[in-house]
Motif scaffolding. Structure first.
Motif, PDB file in Angstrom:
ATOM      1  N   UNK A  20      85.640   3.020 -38.497  1.00  0.00           N
ATOM      2  CA  UNK A  20      85.306   4.372 -38.932  1.00  0.00           C
ATOM      3  C   UNK A  20      84.690   4.361 -40.325  1.00  0.00           C
ATOM      4  N   UNK A  21      84.212   5.519 -40.751  1.00  0.00           N
ATOM      5  CA  UNK A  21      83.725   5.721 -42.113  1.00  0.00           C
ATOM      6  C   UNK A  21      84.320   7.026 -42.627  1.00  0.00           C
ATOM      7  N   UNK A  22      85.158   6.957 -43.673  1.00  0.00           N
ATOM      8  CA  UNK A  22      85.803   8.174 -44.183  1.00  0.00           C
ATOM      9  C   UNK A  22      84.806   9.073 -44.901  1.00  0.00           C
ATOM     10  N   UNK A  23      85.181  10.318 -45.179  1.00  0.00           N
ATOM     11  CA  UNK A  23      84.271  11.256 -45.857  1.00  0.00           C
ATOM     12  C   UNK A  23      83.806  10.710 -47.207  1.00  0.00           C
ATOM     13  N   UNK A  24      82.580  11.058 -47.572  1.00  0.00           N
ATOM     14  CA  UNK A  24      82.046  10.642 -48.866  1.00  0.00           C
ATOM     15  C   UNK A  24      82.674  11.448 -49.990  1.00  0.00           C
ATOM     16  N   UNK A  25      82.622  10.879 -51.172  1.00  0.00           N
ATOM     17  CA  UNK A  25      83.250  11.470 -52.346  1.00  0.00           C
ATOM     18  C   UNK A  25      82.375  12.576 -52.933  1.00  0.00           C
ATOM     19  N   UNK A  26      82.672  13.828 -52.594  1.00  0.00           N
ATOM     20  CA  UNK A  26      81.992  14.951 -53.216  1.00  0.00           C
ATOM     21  C   UNK A  26      80.490  14.960 -53.056  1.00  0.00           C
ATOM     22  N   UNK A  27      79.960  14.266 -52.021  1.00  0.00           N
ATOM     23  CA  UNK A  27      78.503  14.211 -51.831  1.00  0.00           C
ATOM     24  C   UNK A  27      78.080  15.128 -50.696  1.00  0.00           C
ATOM     25  N   UNK A  28      78.740  14.947 -49.573  1.00  0.00           N
ATOM     26  CA  UNK A  28      78.313  15.618 -48.354  1.00  0.00           C
ATOM     27  C   UNK A  28      79.293  16.724 -47.992  1.00  0.00           C
ATOM     28  N   UNK A  29      78.868  17.949 -48.161  1.00  0.00           N
ATOM     29  CA  UNK A  29      79.651  19.074 -47.665  1.00  0.00           C
ATOM     30  C   UNK A  29      79.146  19.329 -46.241  1.00  0.00           C
ATOM     31  N   UNK A  30      79.851  18.725 -45.274  1.00  0.00           N
ATOM     32  CA  UNK A  30      79.357  18.706 -43.900  1.00  0.00           C
ATOM     33  C   UNK A  30      79.184  20.105 -43.321  1.00  0.00           C
ATOM     34  N   UNK A  31      80.020  21.035 -43.752  1.00  0.00           N
ATOM     35  CA  UNK A  31      79.911  22.397 -43.224  1.00  0.00           C
ATOM     36  C   UNK A  31      78.720  23.124 -43.840  1.00  0.00           C
ATOM     37  N   UNK A  32      78.643  23.111 -45.166  1.00  0.00           N
ATOM     38  CA  UNK A  32      77.576  23.822 -45.867  1.00  0.00           C
ATOM     39  C   UNK A  32      76.208  23.290 -45.478  1.00  0.00           C
ATOM     40  N   UNK A  33      76.082  21.980 -45.382  1.00  0.00           N
ATOM     41  CA  UNK A  33      74.792  21.374 -45.106  1.00  0.00           C
ATOM     42  C   UNK A  33      74.475  21.319 -43.612  1.00  0.00           C
ATOM     43  N   UNK A  34      75.290  22.028 -42.835  1.00  0.00           N
ATOM     44  CA  UNK A  34      75.016  22.186 -41.401  1.00  0.00           C
ATOM     45  C   UNK A  34      75.241  23.629 -40.961  1.00  0.00           C
ATOM     46  N   UNK A  35      74.973  24.584 -41.859  1.00  0.00           N
ATOM     47  CA  UNK A  35      75.324  25.971 -41.553  1.00  0.00           C
ATOM     48  C   UNK A  35      74.517  26.526 -40.372  1.00  0.00           C
ATOM     49  N   UNK A  36      73.313  26.024 -40.153  1.00  0.00           N
ATOM     50  CA  UNK A  36      72.506  26.518 -39.022  1.00  0.00           C
ATOM     51  C   UNK A  36      73.128  26.063 -37.706  1.00  0.00           C
TER      52      UNK A  36
END
Length: 415
Positions: free
Chosen positions: A254-270
């Protein structure tokens, strides 16, 4: 300091990647070739593989292709949708037939009012006719438990937005956008005005069928299936669905979440709009905006849970990228992770192999945000209570990582 040797890794060649991996773009994803290598290196056919941050389903699909049993979990609705889309055995002709049936049942007049009621932000991105089709598909697919419909949800997420071709046609449903990740509504508004873009009516059914044809062009269609559940990584062992797998897993990859880089929700709002999920609510429950201390504590809690899922001789492999906070400041997250493992004696053995990715930036800097970004360096952290590296003869051939190479890399990185 002795300069570390840079090796050509066995997963550098990505030419034979299954096209289904490209169903939808996903920030921070690791290459299928890396996944394939470590599944083959640490497991045999019919062994059990688990990905607790399943993301776009890379580990799940490769496990199926390599005839391993597998399951995954995540908290992000988009990750769950993409992983589920890659977890089933499906035939292209059945998927196309389902799209044809959906199209024949579609009534524009019934869904036009719903389309007209959508927010200004959505109307900035899609033509009204396209929105009506998407509203219809949301209504049908999101309430379905069909394997084909789960696949179609993932495929639609993959065609939501992107750029036009030079001839004005598009494999995406949106205005011509410079990226397949969601720009902020404010950025979209300025972008549309500056580029004087017009919303073109895109037929969702046609573009969806084109997407299916592409990803199934050379797809191996493994009959072995997987399953995906919604679960917090910090509470894996509380899941009733996963209880029977405790102590049974051969490999966690696996790959854990990045440190404060990728806000997966905000950057996928569409894409979140299509899934009827609120990005703000999703963001609050995801651990993707942590400082270094919070991230280490999150990793510790999660790893304690993961350890309970592994067999006594099981292996855990984590892909952890370095983080650049400025031009001259890099945070090697894997070092903090490894030290945490050692200090808490969570595993007897810790190895780290440094993968320097030439000419690749794993996550595009998000428009105007300078909070941080991933670097072109991945650290492969290998944890086990046994030594699965020495005398490992599963892979015989050229460019196989040797135990000596991994030991050398670990010593150089950790000192």
């Amino acid at each position: 300091m002795i300069k570390e040797k840079v090796h050509i890794t066995p997963w550098a060649d990505k030419s034979d990647s299954d096209p289904l991996h490209s169903l939808c773009s996903y920030l921070g994803a690791f290459p299928p070739s890396l996944t394939k290598y470590f599944i083959k290196y640490f497991t045999d056919e019919n062994d059990l593989v688990f990905d607790p941050f399943s993301g776009r389903g890379t580990t799940i699909l490769e496990s199926r292709i390599l005839n391993r049993k597998s399951f995954g979990s995540d908290l992000n609705p988009i990750a769950l949708a993409l992983s589920k889309a890659k977890s089933h055995y499906l035939k292209k002709e059945d998927i196309i037939s389902r799209i044809d049936d959906l199209e024949s049942d579609y009534d524009y007049a019934l869904f036009l009012p719903e389309a007209q009621a959508e927010s200004d932000e959505i109307h900035l991105i899609f033509h009204q006719g396209t929105i009506a089709q998407l509203c219809y598909l949301k209504d049908i697919l999101l309430s379905s438990t069909s394997k084909i419909d789960q696949f179609l949800i993932g495929a639609i997420l993959g065609i939501m937005h992107g750029g036009e071709r030079k001839d004005g046609t598009s494999g995406y449903l949106s205005i011509s956008m410079p990226n397949t990740f969601s720009m902020s509504p404010e950025y979209v508004r300025r972008f549309v005005q500056t580029k004087e873009l017009n919303r073109v009516s895109r037929n969702v059914f046609d573009i969806l069928k084109e997407k299916v044809e592409r990803v199934f062009s050379k797809h191996k269609s493994p009959k072995r299936e997987s399953f995906i559940i919604e679960c917090d990584a910090k509470e894996i062992t509380k899941s009733k669905e996963l209880e029977k797998y405790q102590g049974k897993v051969d490999l966690i990859l696996t790959s854990p979440p990045y440190l404060g880089i990728v806000n997966y929700a905000k950057q996928n709002w569409i894409r979140s709009w299509f899934l009827d999920s609120d990005p703000k609510e999703v963001s609050e429950k995801l651990d993707d905006d942590l400082n270094i201390n919070q991230w280490v504590q999150f990793s510790k809690k999660s790893l304690i849970e993961f350890k309970k899922m592994l067999k006594p001789n099981g292996v855990a492999v984590f892909v952890i990228g370095d983080v650049a906070k400025s031009k001259n400041s890099v945070i090697p997250l894997a070092r903090d992770f490894a030290l945490m493992v050692k200090e808490n004696k969570l595993f007897k053995n810790v190895w780290i192999f440094s993968d320097y990715i030439q000419g690749v930036d794993k996550t595009t800097r998000i428009w105007g945000e300078t909070k941080g970004k991933a670097t072109a360096t991945d650290r492969i952290v290998i944890l086990s209570d046994v030594n699965p590296l020495a005398n490992n003869n599963r892979l015989n051939g050229k460019s196989v990582l040797t135990y000596e190479m991994i030991q050398e890399s670990t010593k150089h990185f950790l000192g």
